[in-house]
Design a protein around this motif. Structure first.
Motif, PDB file in Angstrom:
ATOM      1  N   GLY A 121       0.779  -1.455   0.021  1.00 48.46           N
ATOM      2  CA  GLY A 121       0.137  -0.096  -0.221  1.00 48.46           C
ATOM      3  C   GLY A 121       1.181   1.821  -0.380  1.00 48.46           C
ATOM      4  O   GLY A 121       0.669   2.305  -0.120  1.00 48.46           O
ATOM      5  N   THR A 122       1.760   1.407   0.351  1.00 47.52           N
ATOM      6  CA  THR A 122       2.854   2.318   1.024  1.00 47.52           C
ATOM      7  C   THR A 122       3.381   2.656  -0.659  1.00 47.52           C
ATOM      8  O   THR A 122       4.169   3.842  -1.041  1.00 47.52           O
ATOM      9  N   VAL A 123       3.766   1.518  -1.258  1.00 44.49           N
ATOM     10  CA  VAL A 123       4.258   1.694  -2.508  1.00 44.49           C
ATOM     11  C   VAL A 123       3.727   2.031  -3.666  1.00 44.49           C
ATOM     12  O   VAL A 123       3.737   3.206  -4.560  1.00 44.49           O
ATOM     13  N   PHE A 124       2.619   0.982  -3.670  1.00 45.33           N
ATOM     14  CA  PHE A 124       1.080   2.219  -4.113  1.00 45.33           C
ATOM     15  C   PHE A 124       0.590   3.470  -3.912  1.00 45.33           C
ATOM     16  O   PHE A 124       0.518   4.779  -5.135  1.00 45.33           O
ATOM     17  N   ASN A 125       0.784   4.135  -2.906  1.00 43.55           N
ATOM     18  CA  ASN A 125       0.314   5.247  -2.012  1.00 43.55           C
ATOM     19  C   ASN A 125       1.440   6.458  -2.846  1.00 43.55           C
ATOM     20  O   ASN A 125       1.361   7.477  -3.409  1.00 43.55           O
ATOM     21  N   HIS A 126       2.147   5.703  -2.478  1.00 44.16           N
ATOM     22  CA  HIS A 126       4.097   6.351  -3.061  1.00 44.16           C
ATOM     23  C   HIS A 126       3.857   6.865  -4.429  1.00 44.16           C
ATOM     24  O   HIS A 126       4.093   7.868  -5.115  1.00 44.16           O
ATOM     25  N   ALA A 127       3.651   5.746  -5.243  1.00 46.78           N
ATOM     26  CA  ALA A 127       3.738   6.488  -7.060  1.00 46.78           C
ATOM     27  C   ALA A 127       2.599   7.339  -6.967  1.00 46.78           C
ATOM     28  O   ALA A 127       2.637   7.678  -7.733  1.00 46.78           O
ATOM     29  N   ALA A 128       1.878   7.084  -6.654  1.00 45.45           N
ATOM     30  CA  ALA A 128       0.627   8.454  -6.840  1.00 45.45           C
ATOM     31  C   ALA A 128       0.989   9.524  -6.327  1.00 45.45           C
ATOM     32  O   ALA A 128       0.628  10.133  -7.206  1.00 45.45           O
ATOM     33  N   ASN A 129       1.719   9.170  -5.853  1.00 47.67           N
ATOM     34  CA  ASN A 129       2.177  11.534  -5.024  1.00 47.67           C
ATOM     35  C   ASN A 129       2.854  11.043  -5.639  1.00 47.67           C
ATOM     36  O   ASN A 129       2.978  12.572  -6.053  1.00 47.67           O
ATOM     37  N   LEU A 130       4.249  10.839  -6.111  1.00 43.28           N
ATOM     38  CA  LEU A 130       4.826  10.474  -7.541  1.00 43.28           C
ATOM     39  C   LEU A 130       4.521  11.421  -8.335  1.00 43.28           C
ATOM     40  O   LEU A 130       5.575  12.184  -9.909  1.00 43.28           O
ATOM     41  N   ALA A 167      14.645  18.235  -2.111  1.00 39.71           N
ATOM     42  CA  ALA A 167      13.858  17.011  -3.207  1.00 39.71           C
ATOM     43  C   ALA A 167      13.779  15.838  -1.921  1.00 39.71           C
ATOM     44  O   ALA A 167      13.506  14.938  -2.248  1.00 39.71           O
ATOM     45  N   ALA A 168      15.370  16.044  -1.551  1.00 38.06           N
ATOM     46  CA  ALA A 168      15.307  14.585  -0.792  1.00 38.06           C
ATOM     47  C   ALA A 168      14.673  14.584   0.046  1.00 38.06           C
ATOM     48  O   ALA A 168      14.159  13.729   0.653  1.00 38.06           O
ATOM     49  N   ALA A 169      14.190  15.537   1.016  1.00 42.68           N
ATOM     50  CA  ALA A 169      13.350  15.816   2.283  1.00 42.68           C
ATOM     51  C   ALA A 169      11.384  15.568   1.714  1.00 42.68           C
ATOM     52  O   ALA A 169      10.719  14.675   2.527  1.00 42.68           O
ATOM     53  N   LEU A 170      11.368  15.570  -0.032  1.00 39.47           N
ATOM     54  CA  LEU A 170      10.011  15.394  -0.232  1.00 39.47           C
ATOM     55  C   LEU A 170      10.034  14.364  -0.471  1.00 39.47           C
ATOM     56  O   LEU A 170       8.621  14.200   0.143  1.00 39.47           O
ATOM     57  N   TYR A 171      10.695  14.031  -0.829  1.00 46.57           N
ATOM     58  CA  TYR A 171      10.589  11.932  -1.503  1.00 46.57           C
ATOM     59  C   TYR A 171      10.767  11.632  -0.047  1.00 46.57           C
ATOM     60  O   TYR A 171       9.881  10.690  -0.308  1.00 46.57           O
ATOM     61  N   GLY A 172      11.000  11.893   0.636  1.00 49.43           N
ATOM     62  CA  GLY A 172      11.844  10.825   2.522  1.00 49.43           C
ATOM     63  C   GLY A 172       9.989  11.564   3.177  1.00 49.43           C
ATOM     64  O   GLY A 172       9.642  10.434   3.511  1.00 49.43           O
ATOM     65  N   SER A 173       9.646  12.436   2.845  1.00 48.54           N
ATOM     66  CA  SER A 173       8.230  12.976   4.098  1.00 48.54           C
ATOM     67  C   SER A 173       7.191  12.443   2.757  1.00 48.54           C
ATOM     68  O   SER A 173       6.183  11.208   3.211  1.00 48.54           O
ATOM     69  N   THR A 174       6.776  12.030   1.584  1.00 47.77           N
ATOM     70  CA  THR A 174       5.977  11.043   0.781  1.00 47.77           C
ATOM     71  C   THR A 174       6.001  10.300   1.399  1.00 47.77           C
ATOM     72  O   THR A 174       4.813   9.072   1.156  1.00 47.77           O
ATOM     73  N   LEU A 175       7.256   9.579   1.502  1.00 46.82           N
ATOM     74  CA  LEU A 175       7.495   8.064   1.718  1.00 46.82           C
ATOM     75  C   LEU A 175       6.801   7.470   2.923  1.00 46.82           C
ATOM     76  O   LEU A 175       5.710   6.911   3.272  1.00 46.82           O
TER      77      LEU A 175
END
Length: 155
Positions: free
Chosen positions: A20-29, A61-69
């Motif tokens: 679910g995390t991968v699914f949700n993270h992909a949608a956010n990305l 960008a790293a902070a944004l990526y990490g926080s969305t994950l």
């Protein structure tokens, strides 16, 4: 039972949280792709890798990526726990619960963007679509995969 256990947090199948995390993270990305695309272009134009890595854009960008994950993981657990607590086993029930989560979490902001902030309709529609994937889509995905841990199924 240990005095340090957290019994009031509903159990959720770990694989459901991970997928679910991968699914949700992909949608956010997918929504954040323009931000990361611009960062990638800046990295290509930087004089060296070290210069770019030390830049403010890379840190942002790293902070944004990490926080969305992390946010995707927390949201996945919460949706799965709600589905478990409600006893949802059907796609219809998952869509209903996901729709309620969408209404509770996203609708106030979307209504405000349309009427108070007067944001462009296209932007609001994209935001609504992403939020629907994050709530209804995630609920349906988790129902398809299953959210109950094996020890709960034996009861």
């Amino acid at each position: 039972m240990s005095p340090y256990t957290i019994d009031y947090l509903p159990p959720v199948k770990p694989s459901a949280i991970a997928l679910g995390t991968v699914f949700n993270h992909a949608a956010n990305l997918a929504v954040l792709a323009p931000v990361f695309g611009e960062t990638y272009r800046r990295a290509q134009h930087a004089d060296s890798k070290e210069e770019f890595i030390k830049s403010r854009e890379a840190a942002s960008a790293a902070a944004l990526y990490g926080s969305t994950l992390v946010g995707s993981g927390i949201q996945t657990y919460a949706v799965a726990a709600i589905l478990n607590h409600c006893g949802v086993l059907s796609y219809k029930g998952a869509a209903y619960v996901g729709g309620l989560i969408f209404a509770a979490t996203s609708m106030p902001q979307l209504v405000s963007q349309v009427f108070q902030e007067r944001r462009p309709a296209e932007m609001v529609a994209v935001k609504a679509a992403v939020n629907l994937v994050d709530t209804v889509g995630l609920s349906l995905f988790l129902t398809w995969w299953g959210t109950r841990p094996a020890h709960d199924l034996l009861r």
